[in-house]
Scaffold this motif. Sequence first.
Motif, PDB file in Angstrom:
ATOM      1  N   ILE A  40       0.817  -1.221   0.000  1.00 17.76           N
ATOM      2  CA  ILE A  40       0.000   0.000   0.000  1.00 17.76           C
ATOM      3  C   ILE A  40       0.847   1.266   0.000  1.00 17.76           C
ATOM      4  CG2 ILE A  40      -1.784   1.291   1.231  1.00 17.76           C
ATOM      5  CD1 ILE A  40      -2.863  -1.295   0.201  1.00 17.76           C
ATOM      6  N   LYS A  41       0.439   2.232  -0.851  1.00 20.10           N
ATOM      7  CA  LYS A  41       1.027   3.575  -0.791  1.00 20.10           C
ATOM      8  C   LYS A  41       0.163   4.487   0.063  1.00 20.10           C
ATOM      9  CE  LYS A  41       3.611   3.961  -5.133  1.00 20.10           C
ATOM     10  NZ  LYS A  41       3.726   4.737  -6.408  1.00 20.10           N
ATOM     11  N   SER A  42      -1.137   4.522  -0.222  1.00 16.62           N
ATOM     12  CA  SER A  42      -2.037   5.402   0.527  1.00 16.62           C
ATOM     13  C   SER A  42      -3.468   4.917   0.374  1.00 16.62           C
ATOM     14  CB  SER A  42      -1.922   6.852   0.049  1.00 16.62           C
ATOM     15  OG  SER A  42      -2.365   6.958  -1.296  1.00 16.62           O
ATOM     16  N   ILE A  43      -4.316   5.311   1.327  1.00 17.29           N
ATOM     17  CA  ILE A  43      -5.735   4.964   1.286  1.00 17.29           C
ATOM     18  C   ILE A  43      -6.538   6.204   1.666  1.00 17.29           C
ATOM     19  CG2 ILE A  43      -7.545   3.449   2.168  1.00 17.29           C
ATOM     20  CD1 ILE A  43      -5.416   1.474   3.005  1.00 17.29           C
ATOM     21  N   VAL A  44      -7.537   6.536   0.871  1.00 23.54           N
ATOM     22  CA  VAL A  44      -8.455   7.633   1.196  1.00 23.54           C
ATOM     23  C   VAL A  44      -9.729   7.018   1.756  1.00 23.54           C
ATOM     24  CG1 VAL A  44      -9.748   9.610   0.328  1.00 23.54           C
ATOM     25  CG2 VAL A  44      -7.497   9.069  -0.634  1.00 23.54           C
ATOM     26  N   VAL A  45     -10.134   7.447   2.949  1.00 26.60           N
ATOM     27  CA  VAL A  45     -11.319   6.877   3.600  1.00 26.60           C
ATOM     28  C   VAL A  45     -12.269   7.978   4.037  1.00 26.60           C
ATOM     29  CG1 VAL A  45     -10.115   4.823   4.431  1.00 26.60           C
ATOM     30  CG2 VAL A  45     -10.207   6.855   5.887  1.00 26.60           C
ATOM     31  N   ARG A  46     -13.552   7.639   4.080  1.00 28.46           N
ATOM     32  CA  ARG A  46     -14.552   8.515   4.682  1.00 28.46           C
ATOM     33  C   ARG A  46     -15.338   7.648   5.654  1.00 28.46           C
ATOM     34  NH1 ARG A  46     -16.810  10.890   0.627  1.00 28.46           N
ATOM     35  NH2 ARG A  46     -16.042  13.008   0.961  1.00 28.46           N
ATOM     36  N   GLY A  47     -15.227   7.958   6.943  1.00 31.02           N
ATOM     37  CA  GLY A  47     -15.844   7.108   7.945  1.00 31.02           C
ATOM     38  C   GLY A  47     -15.216   5.727   7.858  1.00 31.02           C
ATOM     39  N   ASN A  48     -16.033   4.703   7.740  1.00 32.86           N
ATOM     40  CA  ASN A  48     -15.530   3.331   7.625  1.00 32.86           C
ATOM     41  C   ASN A  48     -15.602   2.814   6.197  1.00 32.86           C
ATOM     42  OD1 ASN A  48     -15.105   3.254  10.443  1.00 32.86           O
ATOM     43  ND2 ASN A  48     -17.248   2.709  10.777  1.00 32.86           N
ATOM     44  N   GLU A  49     -15.619   3.749   5.242  1.00 37.07           N
ATOM     45  CA  GLU A  49     -15.686   3.386   3.824  1.00 37.07           C
ATOM     46  C   GLU A  49     -14.373   3.711   3.136  1.00 37.07           C
ATOM     47  OE1 GLU A  49     -18.174   4.572  -0.241  1.00 37.07           O
ATOM     48  OE2 GLU A  49     -18.492   5.682   1.624  1.00 37.07           O
ATOM     49  N   ILE A  50     -13.842   2.747   2.376  1.00 40.54           N
ATOM     50  CA  ILE A  50     -12.619   2.952   1.590  1.00 40.54           C
ATOM     51  C   ILE A  50     -12.996   3.585   0.260  1.00 40.54           C
ATOM     52  CG2 ILE A  50     -10.667   1.829   0.453  1.00 40.54           C
ATOM     53  CD1 ILE A  50     -10.865  -0.385   2.561  1.00 40.54           C
ATOM     54  N   LEU A  51     -12.495   4.796  -0.010  1.00 38.18           N
ATOM     55  CA  LEU A  51     -12.815   5.491  -1.252  1.00 38.18           C
ATOM     56  C   LEU A  51     -11.803   5.178  -2.353  1.00 38.18           C
ATOM     57  CD1 LEU A  51     -13.828   9.027   0.069  1.00 38.18           C
ATOM     58  CD2 LEU A  51     -15.304   7.083  -0.415  1.00 38.18           C
ATOM     59  N   LYS A  52     -10.537   5.059  -1.969  1.00 39.41           N
ATOM     60  CA  LYS A  52      -9.507   4.885  -2.994  1.00 39.41           C
ATOM     61  C   LYS A  52      -8.257   4.278  -2.348  1.00 39.41           C
ATOM     62  CE  LYS A  52      -6.799   7.559  -6.375  1.00 39.41           C
ATOM     63  NZ  LYS A  52      -5.460   7.248  -5.856  1.00 39.41           N
ATOM     64  N   ILE A  53      -7.672   3.302  -3.031  1.00 35.95           N
ATOM     65  CA  ILE A  53      -6.400   2.717  -2.593  1.00 35.95           C
ATOM     66  C   ILE A  53      -5.371   2.922  -3.688  1.00 35.95           C
ATOM     67  CG2 ILE A  53      -5.177   0.586  -1.991  1.00 35.95           C
ATOM     68  CD1 ILE A  53      -7.688  -0.505  -0.781  1.00 35.95           C
ATOM     69  N   GLU A  54      -4.216   3.442  -3.310  1.00 29.19           N
ATOM     70  CA  GLU A  54      -3.103   3.553  -4.243  1.00 29.19           C
ATOM     71  C   GLU A  54      -2.111   2.442  -3.909  1.00 29.19           C
ATOM     72  OE1 GLU A  54       0.172   6.792  -5.954  1.00 29.19           O
ATOM     73  OE2 GLU A  54      -1.103   7.293  -4.228  1.00 29.19           O
ATOM     74  N   TRP A  55      -1.933   1.526  -4.865  1.00 30.74           N
ATOM     75  CA  TRP A  55      -1.101   0.350  -4.630  1.00 30.74           C
ATOM     76  C   TRP A  55       0.344   0.614  -5.042  1.00 30.74           C
ATOM     77  CZ3 TRP A  55      -3.523  -3.658  -2.226  1.00 30.74           C
ATOM     78  CH2 TRP A  55      -4.920  -3.686  -2.282  1.00 30.74           C
ATOM     79  N   LYS A  56       1.251  -0.129  -4.436  1.00 30.23           N
ATOM     80  CA  LYS A  56       2.666  -0.020  -4.823  1.00 30.23           C
ATOM     81  C   LYS A  56       2.898  -0.849  -6.081  1.00 30.23           C
ATOM     82  CE  LYS A  56       4.815   1.017  -0.395  1.00 30.23           C
ATOM     83  NZ  LYS A  56       5.751   0.574   0.650  1.00 30.23           N
TER      84      LYS A  56
END
Length: 496
Positions: A480-496
């Motif tokens: 994982i590089k980064s994860i954008v979340v809102r509350g307990n919802e994953i909006l976006k994952i940036e993978w390595k």
Amino acid sequence: MSRIALYIRLSVEDQIKNKESESIISQRMYLNDYIDNMVDLKHQERKEYIDDGYSGTNENRPSYQRLLEDVKTGQVNTIVVKDMSRFMRDYISLGDYLENIFPFLGVRFISINDGYDSNENQGNGTDLDIQFKNLMYDFYAKDASEKIKTVRKALNEQGKIQSWSPPYGYMKDPEDKHKIIPDEETSWVVKKIYDLYLEGLSMRKINDYLNEHKMKTPAQRKLELTKMDYSNRYKKIKDKPAWNFSSVIDILNDEIYTGTYVYSRIDKSLINGTEKNAKPIPKKDWGRVFDNHEPIVSKEIYDEVQKLKASKSFKGKNTTYEWYKHSPLQGFLYCPECGYLLACQRTAKKRKGKPDKIHRYFRCRYCKNDGVKIKGSNADKLEPLVFEEIKEKCDVSNKVEIIEKKAVNNKDIIKDIEIRKQTYYEKYKLGEITRLKFIEEKKKLDDKIEVLIKEQSKVIKEKEKINEEKLTRELMDKYIKSIVVRGNEILKIEWK
């Protein structure tokens, strides 16, 4: 009580060509003038539904969705638009609304420029001229995104600033709408912010200083320069405009104050401009035009501030900090509102005769300081979700590779079937096949799609899972590089 709905949409294309306020105002006047000249409409109550900066192909428009809800509940019995493309650019869906949905609900639909009024037109909007116009809108929308991107790219590379509202400290050049010049009213405030930071004041103390000395806020100055009131978006102190912590951060971060025009920070679809389609571009890949306009601070002062900020920055992945052990997600989660790293906090709940119950949650310190309400993220709920995402993404066994290929193939087949459905619909509208034939073929294709979707579900269940274990720091660092979340919802994952 039923009323007339005036639906107004300002698209991204409009924002390039015109000022935002003028486009909305011109549509409002156009619709009201038309209604004023209609004997059966002019005395009815009117309500505006305005979507600012949304594409007609994107149905997730706030006011558009609110209008449909009001239609369903009987609060609206007439809809008036400038032209059909303002309401929707998907011609098949639009045809369904005009032919089936609105007539069933007893809603009158008027498109002024298309000369269409459902009370007068026969065929409920499915005449060939209307269908051809809608088809043209559909093709236009799909082609417009790349054309607009090309135009914007060319203008950006020439250093022509396209934002209708300049950053705080600058104003539009009266002689050239694509240029900005220092604003005498506020440019000195920008300099003061940089000076205070170099003197050792924290960003929070600078924010307090600006409020104590009642310095003009970005919202106040924007209202004076553009006549657009954004004060309701920002916090107030005793009902008076106040500085926001994030505004200080933005000013200290922005290279534009050195005379450098920075563009292409985000890659965002112009056809379906939703949050999920917005992709941040790495800082090293941002476009820059140096010495593009008069600087407010020197490059030397800006660089000195960046070095000072870096020395004080939040150590997101420094394992020497005790809080680093709170969660393996620490240092990877980012706020969807401001883009800053979320901090993990722990609270203990006392329980009689039992060990304290520890709650771990992530919050955005910057949004909190600005008074922005945003849900916290429960670490106990997010960690299993991220772990499952890693297992799905990173299981590279041969069986999974075969399953992945099958899944992609099924998606392609579904796309092809959707195209065939559209072809049959066009043949039906052109009179080449009967309505009964169209319905029969559509049902066959829908049944095929349903079978493929069921296969997709099986494909997901067939994936082999790695041995059950909890999420670890090692897994996060590896994948994982980064994860954008809102509350307990994953909006976006940036993978390595």
